[in-house]
Design a protein around this motif. Structure first.
Motif, PDB file in Angstrom:
ATOM      1  N   UNK A 154       0.827  -1.211   0.000  1.00 44.45           N
ATOM      2  CA  UNK A 154       0.000   0.000   0.000  1.00 44.45           C
ATOM      3  C   UNK A 154       0.859   1.258   0.000  1.00 44.45           C
ATOM      4  N   UNK A 155       0.212   2.401  -0.290  1.00 47.36           N
ATOM      5  CA  UNK A 155       0.956   3.609  -0.628  1.00 47.36           C
ATOM      6  C   UNK A 155       1.887   4.128   0.447  1.00 47.36           C
ATOM      7  N   UNK A 156       1.549   3.882   1.750  1.00 55.56           N
ATOM      8  CA  UNK A 156       2.427   4.435   2.770  1.00 55.56           C
ATOM      9  C   UNK A 156       3.852   3.907   2.614  1.00 55.56           C
ATOM     10  N   UNK A 157       4.005   2.752   1.943  1.00 52.70           N
ATOM     11  CA  UNK A 157       5.335   2.165   1.770  1.00 52.70           C
ATOM     12  C   UNK A 157       6.019   2.667   0.513  1.00 52.70           C
ATOM     13  N   UNK A 158       5.338   3.542  -0.257  1.00 48.71           N
ATOM     14  CA  UNK A 158       5.959   4.051  -1.481  1.00 48.71           C
ATOM     15  C   UNK A 158       6.874   5.226  -1.193  1.00 48.71           C
ATOM     16  N   UNK A 159       6.726   5.828  -0.029  1.00 51.77           N
ATOM     17  CA  UNK A 159       7.549   6.982   0.296  1.00 51.77           C
ATOM     18  C   UNK A 159       8.654   6.549   1.256  1.00 51.77           C
ATOM     19  N   UNK A 160       9.464   7.525   1.696  1.00 54.05           N
ATOM     20  CA  UNK A 160      10.583   7.128   2.545  1.00 54.05           C
ATOM     21  C   UNK A 160      10.094   6.739   3.934  1.00 54.05           C
ATOM     22  N   UNK A 161      10.940   6.052   4.701  1.00 54.90           N
ATOM     23  CA  UNK A 161      10.616   5.667   6.069  1.00 54.90           C
ATOM     24  C   UNK A 161      11.615   6.318   7.011  1.00 54.90           C
ATOM     25  N   UNK A 162      11.194   7.221   7.911  1.00 55.01           N
ATOM     26  CA  UNK A 162       9.864   7.816   8.040  1.00 55.01           C
ATOM     27  C   UNK A 162       9.568   8.783   6.888  1.00 55.01           C
ATOM     28  N   UNK A 168       8.894  15.118  -4.818  1.00 56.22           N
ATOM     29  CA  UNK A 168       9.349  14.808  -6.174  1.00 56.22           C
ATOM     30  C   UNK A 168      10.298  13.609  -6.223  1.00 56.22           C
ATOM     31  N   UNK A 169      11.134  13.428  -5.198  1.00 53.02           N
ATOM     32  CA  UNK A 169      12.013  12.243  -5.222  1.00 53.02           C
ATOM     33  C   UNK A 169      11.242  10.983  -4.893  1.00 53.02           C
ATOM     34  N   UNK A 170      10.207  11.145  -4.077  1.00 52.03           N
ATOM     35  CA  UNK A 170       9.414   9.970  -3.709  1.00 52.03           C
ATOM     36  C   UNK A 170       7.969  10.221  -4.118  1.00 52.03           C
ATOM     37  N   UNK A 171       7.716  10.203  -5.425  1.00 50.82           N
ATOM     38  CA  UNK A 171       6.364  10.550  -5.894  1.00 50.82           C
ATOM     39  C   UNK A 171       5.382   9.412  -5.638  1.00 50.82           C
ATOM     40  N   UNK A 172       4.123   9.761  -5.762  1.00 44.58           N
ATOM     41  CA  UNK A 172       3.089   8.737  -5.711  1.00 44.58           C
ATOM     42  C   UNK A 172       3.234   7.838  -6.927  1.00 44.58           C
ATOM     43  N   UNK A 173       3.216   6.540  -6.743  1.00 48.28           N
ATOM     44  CA  UNK A 173       3.187   5.663  -7.919  1.00 48.28           C
ATOM     45  C   UNK A 173       1.792   5.698  -8.529  1.00 48.28           C
ATOM     46  N   UNK A 207      -1.814   4.643  -9.193  1.00 53.03           N
ATOM     47  CA  UNK A 207      -2.684   3.883  -8.297  1.00 53.03           C
ATOM     48  C   UNK A 207      -3.638   3.072  -9.147  1.00 53.03           C
ATOM     49  N   UNK A 208      -3.386   1.791  -9.204  1.00 52.65           N
ATOM     50  CA  UNK A 208      -4.115   0.971 -10.154  1.00 52.65           C
ATOM     51  C   UNK A 208      -5.001  -0.064  -9.483  1.00 52.65           C
ATOM     52  N   UNK A 209      -4.860  -0.231  -8.183  1.00 50.12           N
ATOM     53  CA  UNK A 209      -5.705  -1.200  -7.481  1.00 50.12           C
ATOM     54  C   UNK A 209      -5.574  -0.920  -5.995  1.00 50.12           C
ATOM     55  N   UNK A 210      -6.101  -1.832  -5.168  1.00 48.52           N
ATOM     56  CA  UNK A 210      -5.944  -1.624  -3.735  1.00 48.52           C
ATOM     57  C   UNK A 210      -4.578  -2.090  -3.237  1.00 48.52           C
ATOM     58  N   UNK A 211      -3.743  -2.564  -4.128  1.00 45.39           N
ATOM     59  CA  UNK A 211      -2.378  -2.929  -3.755  1.00 45.39           C
ATOM     60  C   UNK A 211      -1.419  -2.351  -4.785  1.00 45.39           C
ATOM     61  N   UNK A 212      -1.308  -1.002  -4.830  1.00 46.10           N
ATOM     62  CA  UNK A 212      -0.586  -0.366  -5.939  1.00 46.10           C
ATOM     63  C   UNK A 212       0.866  -0.825  -6.060  1.00 46.10           C
ATOM     64  N   UNK A 213       1.523  -1.104  -4.941  1.00 49.73           N
ATOM     65  CA  UNK A 213       2.931  -1.457  -5.054  1.00 49.73           C
ATOM     66  C   UNK A 213       3.113  -2.869  -5.604  1.00 49.73           C
ATOM     67  N   UNK A 214       2.082  -3.676  -5.458  1.00 51.35           N
ATOM     68  CA  UNK A 214       2.139  -5.012  -6.033  1.00 51.35           C
ATOM     69  C   UNK A 214       1.981  -4.936  -7.550  1.00 51.35           C
ATOM     70  N   UNK A 215       1.287  -3.884  -7.987  1.00 53.16           N
ATOM     71  CA  UNK A 215       1.090  -3.699  -9.425  1.00 53.16           C
ATOM     72  C   UNK A 215       2.317  -3.115 -10.091  1.00 53.16           C
ATOM     73  N   UNK A 216       3.215  -2.584  -9.271  1.00 54.48           N
ATOM     74  CA  UNK A 216       4.229  -1.700  -9.809  1.00 54.48           C
ATOM     75  C   UNK A 216       5.021  -2.296 -10.964  1.00 54.48           C
ATOM     76  N   UNK A 217       5.575  -3.485 -10.815  1.00 52.00           N
ATOM     77  CA  UNK A 217       6.345  -4.012 -11.934  1.00 52.00           C
ATOM     78  C   UNK A 217       5.509  -4.060 -13.198  1.00 52.00           C
ATOM     79  N   UNK A 218       4.229  -4.466 -13.030  1.00 51.65           N
ATOM     80  CA  UNK A 218       3.353  -4.537 -14.181  1.00 51.65           C
ATOM     81  C   UNK A 218       3.141  -3.150 -14.779  1.00 51.65           C
ATOM     82  N   UNK A 219       2.882  -2.172 -13.883  1.00 48.58           N
ATOM     83  CA  UNK A 219       2.629  -0.826 -14.366  1.00 48.58           C
ATOM     84  C   UNK A 219       3.863  -0.262 -15.051  1.00 48.58           C
ATOM     85  N   UNK A 220       5.039  -0.624 -14.495  1.00 49.25           N
ATOM     86  CA  UNK A 220       6.254  -0.120 -15.129  1.00 49.25           C
ATOM     87  C   UNK A 220       6.432  -0.728 -16.511  1.00 49.25           C
ATOM     88  N   UNK A 221       6.139  -2.016 -16.563  1.00 50.82           N
ATOM     89  CA  UNK A 221       6.211  -2.680 -17.867  1.00 50.82           C
ATOM     90  C   UNK A 221       5.309  -1.961 -18.854  1.00 50.82           C
TER      91      UNK A 221
END
Ligand code: HEM
Ligand code: CU
Lengths: 120, 571
Positions: free
Chosen positions: B509-517, B525-530, B532-546
């Motif tokens: 989920x999106x909270x993990x797309x940015x830096x920690x903390x 701008x360095x850590x933009x929102x990816x 958002x393609x589903x309820x698990x956007x980061x799981x989609x990421x490789x697909x979305x990047x493709x």
């Protein structure tokens, strides 16, 4: 479709409450219960209306990337004022002499735009 | 339809004052959330100490570690504290911290009233606890403080007044915070974050906040009634107001049980999905059943009043038993996620896994007590104490620990120690069951709740001794937990910890797309929102990047996809 979902969720949830309430009416309950729960259903529909109003005026999802420029400094004095007002009920209403001015100061601070500090 | 991104020229991010002043006056939802979470964890330890005192007193028949007057204060503040000041604020505090991040917003909708809510909660807690410092003692009529017992004839002194003030202030505080969280989900989502792409946790906050809006005003009304009765106890000569108080109180009192359940259930759901490396199973059914579950939970309050003989028992037992349907759907979702997942047994996952059967014990015994014939036998006995500790402690508090272990690296940038985490976990599993399982037996045999001792001829000695031994194991577990947290924070301060990846769990989920903390404005701008393609956007990421490379055009992209991050942040 999605634009409607946000307020629809609230409205739907309020209606579910209304549905259970009407089933309760079949069984019968003390009249204050109808007022209480009926009032809650009305409140929820009011919230749904507010959400609808705001999404009708603005966009559904947000592109504006903005964080508030205003300080939260008034929050603590306001909370202390509320505590003192509460305590006045246990220890005498003279405490309101402290509580009310403090509340006024907090509200004044909250209204002032200038306290925001420096921009970055 | 989404709207195209517009840059906002009026971005006026304020620098908050440095140091502690910055924290006290902050409008950053992450700081307010963290303050709320930290405060409630500190109170969890304090209320736990009160529990240990009670278990010490009850370990053997006829002990006199504390007298009856003190015992009454201790169970009242323990129960009130755990509910009003620990489990509820922690749940809402999680929402304050996580929801803006999860929906891709830079801030909460109403940050200043949220901070006010936090301060009302803190001062309310102080007011309640100050009862111990006055000669007549703290409140002593239980966490629901029924009149006429709680009026000024039967509970004289300022302690109960301080309790009324404290509960009212924390309730108002929670209302303010819940409003902010609700409005943020409904109206501040980022582009692409449609309602049906909200993470399960954010959905749980929607239903939780709706319940807060619907139910907490009723608690305030009950408290006003009680306050009036403490002014003029004659009010409670009339049965109408005694039963009226019970209706007002439980109209809040049952839904709040779900306020202390859904956020933890959803934290468990997210942990299950992440540590199974797959999407949460049955997302839409889960969301719908959450809504139905929450609505139904508004209709069952009368099951706390079965034995008054003055409530519509048939209706309330019908609705109580109906709760099994949406609850079953939630369980189906959790088990469906587990089946076929590649399970990774890290500490958050262990707590999440234990949550499932332990909460089930609490839930099923709840259905039992929701049946009037059984309730008439077990009401006001230790069976009830066992039941709600299985839901609140073996259930929700395990969800709380799952959440702490899971999001701690997000919030602090350092991990908690796995080995200590596992010790904490096993001590808690053993301790919780050893403490609370015997209580079912005690209640069934007839030991009433809220008694400071019992006689050796009652035959309650062995089971009580077991429960008290369990409490000692729990205390050991909680010390390990405290050591683990302090150790990680100290190491972070000293430096010298191996750098941690921003998304150490491969979470979705999106909270993990940015830096920690995360930075103050959440996404930069360095850590933009990816996208958002589903309820698990980061799981989609490789697909979305493709896709961005042209592999699968149009499959998941939305019209009006987020514009460039620099433009969006207005920096
Ligand atoms: C998240 C954790 C917990 C929550 C939410 C919680 C909640 C409560 C509540 C609501 C009450 C009822 C107070 C009343 O009758 O007014 C209570 C009583 C009690 N709790 Fe807890 N509790 C928690 C943890 C514990 C632990 C860890 C222990 C034992 C080590 C414990 C032992 C007791 C005992 C002995 C009573 C008194 C029962 C009586 O005399 O009727 N609790 N708790
Ligand atoms: Cu209930």
């Amino acid at each position: 479709m999605n634009k409607h979902l946000a307020y629809g969720v609230v409205a739907f949830w309020g209606l579910l409450n209304g549905l259970s309430l009407s089933v309760l009416a079949i069984y019968g309950e003390a009249s204050m219960v109808y007022w209480l729960w009926g009032g809650v259903v009305a409140l929820l529909e009011l919230v749904a209306f507010t959400v609808w109003l705001s999404s009708w005026r603005g966009s559904d999802q947000h592109a504006n990337y903005r964080v508030t420029a205003r300080t939260g400094a008034p929050a603590l004095p306001a909370a202390i004022a509320v505590l003192l007002a509460g305590l006045s009920f246990a220890y005498g209403f003279w405490l309101l002499i402290v509580s009310l001015p403090l509340l006024a100061i907090a509200l004044g601070m909250a209204a002032m735009p200038g306290l925001a500090g420096k921009d970055v | 339809m989404t709207v195209p991104a517009t840059s906002d020229p009026a971005d006026t991010r304020t620098a908050e004052p440095d140091g502690w002043l910055g924290w006290l006056t902050t409008t950053d939802h992450k700081r307010i959330g963290l303050l709320t979470l930290a405060t409630s964890v500190v109170l969890l330890f304090l209320m736990g100490i009160l529990a240990l005192i009670m278990r010490g007193q009850l370990a053997q028949p006829g002990e006199d570690l504390i007298d009856a007057h003190t015992y009454n204060q201790v169970f009242t503040i323990h129960g009130s504290g755990m509910i009003y000041l620990v489990m509820t604020p922690f749940a809402i505090g999680l929402g304050v911290y996580l929801v803006p991040l999860q929906v891709g917003a830079p801030a909460l909708a109403t940050p200043r009233t949220t901070l006010l809510g936090y301060w009302l909660y803190v001062l309310g807690a102080l007011s309640m606890l100050c009862g111990f410092a006055i000669p007549s003692g703290a409140a002593r009529s239980g966490w629901f403080s029924y009149p006429p017992l709680a009026d000024s004839d039967y509970s004289p002194g300022a302690g109960p007044d301080l309790w009324v003030i404290g509960v009212a202030m924390s309730a108002i505080g929670i209302l303010l915070m819940a409003w902010a969280v609700l409005w943020t989900v409904l109206r501040k989502r980022a582009i692409g974050m449609t309602m049906l792409r909200l993470p399960v946790f954010s959905w749980s906050m929607v239903v939780t906040c709706l319940m807060v809006l619907g139910a907490f005003p009723s608690l305030l009304a009950a408290l006003v009634l009680l306050a009036l009765g403490r002014g003029d106890p004659a009010i409670f000569d009339s049965n109408v107001w005694n039963i009226g108080y019970q209706h007002l109180f439980w109209f809040y009192g049952h839904p709040v049980v779900y306020v202390m359940f859904f956020p933890y259930l959803a934290a468990v759901a997210e942990v299950l999905a992440v540590f199974c490396g797959r999407r949460f199973f049955g997302y839409k059914a889960t969301v719908l059943s959450l809504l139905v579950f929450a609505a139904l939970s508004m209709s069952v309050w009368g099951h706390h009043m079965f034995t008054t003989g003055q409530a519509s028992n048939d209706y309330y037992s019908l609705t109580s038993i109906l709760l099994t349907v949406p609850a079953g759907a939630e369980y189906f979702g959790m088990l469906g996620t587990l089946v076929g997942g590649r399970i990774v047994f890290r500490t958050p996952m262990l707590f999440a896994l234990a949550f499932i059967p332990q909460f089930l014990i609490g839930g099923l015994t709840g259905i039992m007590t929701g049946t009037p014939v059984i309730d008439y036998h077990v009401t006001d006995s230790y069976f009830i104490v066992a039941h709600f500790h299985y839901t609140l402690f073996a259930g929700s508090a395990f969800g709380l620990f799952a959440a702490v272990y899971y999001w701690f690296p997000k919030v602090t940038g350092v991990m908690l120690d796995e080995r200590l985490g596992k010790i904490h976990f096993w001590l808690l599993v053993v301790g919780a069951n050893l403490t609370f399982l015997p209580m079912f037996g005690l209640g069934y045999k007839g030991m009433p709740r809220r008694v400071n001792t019992y006689s050796s001829v009652d035959g309650f000695g062995l089971l009580n001794l077991l429960a008290s031994c369990g409490a000692a194991v729990l205390a050991a577990g909680m010390i390990v937990f405290a050591v683990n947290i302090l150790r990680s924070l100290l190491r972070r301060r000293r430096g010298g910890l191996a750098p941690m990846p921003d998304n150490p769990w491969n979470a979705h989920t999106l909270e993990w797309a940015t830096s920690s903390p995360p930075p103050p404005e959440n996404f930069t701008p360095d850590r933009p929102l990816p996208p958002i393609t589903s309820n698990a956007p980061l799981l989609d990421l490789p697909m979305a990047q493709k896709e961005a490379e042209g592999a699968n055009p149009g499959k998941t992209a939305q019209p009006g996809e987020p514009a460039g991050p620099a433009e969006r942040s207005g920096l």
